[in-house]
Design a protein around this motif. Structure first.
Motif, PDB file in Angstrom:
ATOM      1  N   SER A  66     -76.211  22.153 106.573  1.00 58.54           N
ATOM      2  CA  SER A  66     -75.670  23.289 105.829  1.00 58.54           C
ATOM      3  C   SER A  66     -74.936  24.259 106.742  1.00 58.54           C
ATOM      4  N   GLU A  67     -75.393  24.357 107.984  1.00 57.51           N
ATOM      5  CA  GLU A  67     -74.800  25.313 108.919  1.00 57.51           C
ATOM      6  C   GLU A  67     -73.362  24.953 109.285  1.00 57.51           C
ATOM      7  N   THR A  68     -72.974  23.680 109.118  1.00 56.16           N
ATOM      8  CA  THR A  68     -71.642  23.252 109.559  1.00 56.16           C
ATOM      9  C   THR A  68     -70.843  22.509 108.492  1.00 56.16           C
ATOM     10  N   VAL A  69     -71.408  22.312 107.301  1.00 55.67           N
ATOM     11  CA  VAL A  69     -70.748  21.466 106.305  1.00 55.67           C
ATOM     12  C   VAL A  69     -69.375  21.991 105.896  1.00 55.67           C
ATOM     13  N   PHE A  70     -69.173  23.289 105.927  1.00 56.64           N
ATOM     14  CA  PHE A  70     -67.875  23.833 105.553  1.00 56.64           C
ATOM     15  C   PHE A  70     -66.972  24.099 106.762  1.00 56.64           C
ATOM     16  N   ASP A  71     -67.470  23.806 107.965  1.00 59.86           N
ATOM     17  CA  ASP A  71     -66.721  24.134 109.166  1.00 59.86           C
ATOM     18  C   ASP A  71     -66.262  22.922 109.979  1.00 59.86           C
ATOM     19  N   LYS A  72     -67.036  21.834 109.975  1.00 61.06           N
ATOM     20  CA  LYS A  72     -66.696  20.663 110.788  1.00 61.06           C
ATOM     21  C   LYS A  72     -65.529  19.888 110.196  1.00 61.06           C
ATOM     22  N   THR A  73     -64.652  19.420 111.079  1.00 58.11           N
ATOM     23  CA  THR A  73     -63.521  18.629 110.608  1.00 58.11           C
ATOM     24  C   THR A  73     -63.974  17.313 109.985  1.00 58.11           C
ATOM     25  N   ALA A  74     -65.152  16.823 110.351  1.00 58.94           N
ATOM     26  CA  ALA A  74     -65.662  15.581 109.758  1.00 58.94           C
ATOM     27  C   ALA A  74     -65.874  15.714 108.258  1.00 58.94           C
ATOM     28  N   TYR A  75     -66.022  16.948 107.764  1.00 61.38           N
ATOM     29  CA  TYR A  75     -66.259  17.173 106.337  1.00 61.38           C
ATOM     30  C   TYR A  75     -65.051  17.770 105.622  1.00 61.38           C
ATOM     31  N   GLU A  76     -63.933  17.835 106.291  1.00 56.39           N
ATOM     32  CA  GLU A  76     -62.743  18.435 105.707  1.00 56.39           C
ATOM     33  C   GLU A  76     -62.317  17.677 104.441  1.00 56.39           C
ATOM     34  N   GLY A  77     -62.097  18.413 103.371  1.00 59.31           N
ATOM     35  CA  GLY A  77     -61.603  17.810 102.142  1.00 59.31           C
ATOM     36  C   GLY A  77     -62.646  17.163 101.256  1.00 59.31           C
ATOM     37  N   VAL A  78     -63.931  17.290 101.598  1.00 59.24           N
ATOM     38  CA  VAL A  78     -64.964  16.687 100.754  1.00 59.24           C
ATOM     39  C   VAL A  78     -65.157  17.510  99.486  1.00 59.24           C
ATOM     40  N   GLY A  79     -65.704  16.863  98.459  1.00 58.51           N
ATOM     41  CA  GLY A  79     -66.047  17.561  97.231  1.00 58.51           C
ATOM     42  C   GLY A  79     -67.523  17.894  97.223  1.00 58.51           C
ATOM     43  N   VAL A 131     -71.542   9.692  98.876  1.00 60.45           N
ATOM     44  CA  VAL A 131     -72.183  10.991  98.801  1.00 60.45           C
ATOM     45  C   VAL A 131     -73.148  11.164  99.974  1.00 60.45           C
ATOM     46  N   ALA A 132     -73.318  12.390 100.430  1.00 59.49           N
ATOM     47  CA  ALA A 132     -74.312  12.736 101.455  1.00 59.49           C
ATOM     48  C   ALA A 132     -75.005  14.016 101.007  1.00 59.49           C
ATOM     49  N   THR A 133     -76.315  14.084 101.179  1.00 61.52           N
ATOM     50  CA  THR A 133     -77.049  15.291 100.827  1.00 61.52           C
ATOM     51  C   THR A 133     -76.854  16.347 101.913  1.00 61.52           C
ATOM     52  N   VAL A 134     -77.008  17.602 101.537  1.00 59.32           N
ATOM     53  CA  VAL A 134     -76.872  18.721 102.473  1.00 59.32           C
ATOM     54  C   VAL A 134     -78.279  19.156 102.879  1.00 59.32           C
ATOM     55  N   THR A 135     -78.486  19.429 104.175  1.00 56.66           N
ATOM     56  CA  THR A 135     -79.803  19.822 104.667  1.00 56.66           C
ATOM     57  C   THR A 135     -79.785  21.232 105.241  1.00 56.66           C
ATOM     58  N   CYS A 136     -80.989  21.798 105.354  1.00 54.31           N
ATOM     59  CA  CYS A 136     -81.179  23.139 105.899  1.00 54.31           C
ATOM     60  C   CYS A 136     -82.508  23.143 106.663  1.00 54.31           C
ATOM     61  N   PRO A 137     -82.840  24.226 107.333  1.00 46.97           N
ATOM     62  CA  PRO A 137     -84.174  24.305 107.949  1.00 46.97           C
ATOM     63  C   PRO A 137     -85.246  24.157 106.872  1.00 46.97           C
ATOM     64  N   ARG A 170     -72.389  28.763  99.910  1.00 51.50           N
ATOM     65  CA  ARG A 170     -73.109  29.079 101.157  1.00 51.50           C
ATOM     66  C   ARG A 170     -74.428  29.804 100.869  1.00 51.50           C
ATOM     67  N   VAL A 171     -74.434  30.684  99.887  1.00 49.83           N
ATOM     68  CA  VAL A 171     -75.637  31.439  99.541  1.00 49.83           C
ATOM     69  C   VAL A 171     -76.735  30.507  99.031  1.00 49.83           C
ATOM     70  N   MET A 172     -76.358  29.408  98.420  1.00 50.43           N
ATOM     71  CA  MET A 172     -77.340  28.462  97.858  1.00 50.43           C
ATOM     72  C   MET A 172     -77.976  27.557  98.913  1.00 50.43           C
ATOM     73  N   MET A 173     -77.385  27.494 100.094  1.00 54.05           N
ATOM     74  CA  MET A 173     -77.870  26.578 101.139  1.00 54.05           C
ATOM     75  C   MET A 173     -78.969  27.245 101.961  1.00 54.05           C
ATOM     76  N   ARG A 174     -80.169  27.258 101.388  1.00 55.69           N
ATOM     77  CA  ARG A 174     -81.315  27.897 102.023  1.00 55.69           C
ATOM     78  C   ARG A 174     -82.560  27.063 101.719  1.00 55.69           C
ATOM     79  N   PRO A 175     -83.620  27.275 102.487  1.00 59.94           N
ATOM     80  CA  PRO A 175     -84.859  26.531 102.205  1.00 59.94           C
ATOM     81  C   PRO A 175     -85.395  26.838 100.813  1.00 59.94           C
ATOM     82  N   TRP A 176     -86.017  25.856 100.197  1.00 62.23           N
ATOM     83  CA  TRP A 176     -86.645  25.996  98.881  1.00 62.23           C
ATOM     84  C   TRP A 176     -87.813  26.966  99.002  1.00 62.23           C
ATOM     85  N   PRO A 177     -88.089  27.771  98.005  1.00 62.08           N
ATOM     86  CA  PRO A 177     -89.215  28.710  98.099  1.00 62.08           C
ATOM     87  C   PRO A 177     -90.539  27.999  98.407  1.00 62.08           C
TER      88      PRO A 177
END
Length: 194
Positions: A66-79, A131-137, A170-177
């Motif tokens: 989650s920390e890099t999914v919107f920043d890394k070029t490897a993920y550029e253009g993904v949906g 598809v790839a899942t997004v992870t967080c701490p 970005r706000v949604m990418m956080r650990p589950w309660p």
């Protein structure tokens, strides 16, 4: 960080798909996109993408941080997409003596992983949705088992993840309660079954 999934929800609630107890990377999984439910290959082959050093990304990516999914070029253009599951598995312990853990909603409801999608243009012109899942701490429930967990979405946030702005996502990418997951030793799973 999801390494295997399971989906026990009756097929009519998700799609015309049977419940599966051992969903491994590389297999087809039910994925919700803005256009509706689709089967996609779990794992993104980032052909033509490069890392920060300009080198080609060679491995299949089943999870994106989650920390890099919107920043890394490897993920550029993904949906964006959502992977509905009944839960996932993690392992602890030494090699060949690992304990498998089943992680699910405390009350038995479905879970919704935030995910990213792409299309691999395979040899011969075949297009493979992936598809790839997004992870967080991890939250406090998962931390004793793994240093990452999948980003889980509230059902009310699914539409926002699919169609919202990058800032909203970005706000949604956080650990589950804490306290909302049930973790138990996974017994009776045939790890060789599809």
């Amino acid at each position: 960080m999801p390494g295997r999934l399971f989906l026990g929800t009756p097929a009519e609630h998700v799609a015309a798909e049977r419940p599966r107890q051992n969903i491994a990377p590389g297999q087809q999984i039910i994925t919700l996109t803005e256009a509706g439910l689709k089967l996609m290959r779990w794992g993104i082959i980032p052909v033509g993408r490069v890392n920060a050093r300009g080198r080609p990304v060679m491995e299949t990516l089943i999870n994106a941080r989650s920390e890099t999914v919107f920043d890394k070029t490897a993920y550029e253009g993904v949906g964006r997409a959502v992977v509905p599951v009944s839960g996932w598995y993690e392992w602890t312990g030494e090699t060949r003596r690992k304990t498998a853990w089943r992680i699910a909603d405390r009350d038995g409801g479905p879970l919704f992983f935030a995910a990213i999608t792409d299309v691999w243009n395979a040899p011969g012109g075949m297009e493979v949705p992936q598809v790839a899942t997004v992870t967080c701490p991890p939250n406090e429930d998962v931390a004793p088992i793994h240093h990452r967990m999948g980003v889980l979405l509230e059902e009310s946030d699914v539409a926002g993840w699919l169609t919202g702005s990058e800032e909203e996502a970005r706000v949604m990418m956080r650990p589950w309660p804490n306290g909302r997951l049930r973790i138990e030793e996974a017994t009776g799973v045939d790890w060789n079954a599809p």
